[in-house]
Design a protein around this motif. Sequence first.
Motif: not given
Length: 299
Positions: A139, A163-164, A167, A171, A173-174, A196, A199, A202, A204
Amino acid sequence: MEAELHTTVLEVGPRDGLQNEDRVLAPDDRIAFIARCVDAGARRIEAVSFVNPKRVPQMAGAEEVMAGVPRRDGVSYSGLVLNRRGLDRALDAGVDEVNVVLVASDTFSVRNQGSTMAEMLDAWDGIAAAAHDAGVPAGVTIAVAFGCPFEGETPPERVAEIARRAHAAGAFEIALADTIGVGVPAQVRDLTARVREAAPGTPLRFHFHNTRNTGYANALTAVDLGVTTLDAAAGGFGGCPFAPAATGNIATEDLLYALHRSGVETGIDMAAVAETGTWLGDLLGKPAPALLGRAGGYP
């Protein structure tokens, strides 16, 4: 009947809680700390950091710590890594999860990790692929997501772009980290929506510091938005050695009080964590910043 709300509190005290303290705890003390957290009901624990001990001496002996932690069903141990060497050490030590820090500021990234944002994103792609091949979830934590001590406001678009990228590399988890404790609930709402979208699907997680007394408000805002995992540190210790004036994480026991009184279950014994925070303060030679150990629960 309305479903019971549940939040997972990821205990980060053994890593982020200790990495900025003047007193360096021996591996046996850190193992005892982790065992107390497990006994209290914590099921996700950031146990160690596989970084250069010359830069962060508080995290030396990661392999020794991992060799001594209690292994119980349902308990997952995370190790922080910044490069492939760190990943190899983490895999050899038997971590259950890998946490890679990606910094949303070039200046902080170079000071904290010796690499630019672009270089760390490239490193992340390789770490994620290797961890996947090894069958270990990887992650990402996006540091200084709410603001940087050197560059000022962090553009939320940059956080979404990281985050993109996280993802895209798989990952599991972010996490969004308010590394220096400047965030407010409005930012929590904005970044949650952006990440959100960037990603989708995924999970959060949030990591708050209480530097300006907004950490608990931010945490409860995240819960209201449906976030089900929050970082916290027993006793409220913590900070980053590369961030000026950084102070502690939100305290696990204080967060538990707010969650439990709000009807959100965690499976963690609040009183046991408060006792651990006081115990840890004695080891570190300073009072725990957490308030629950002083005030007690209610009713």
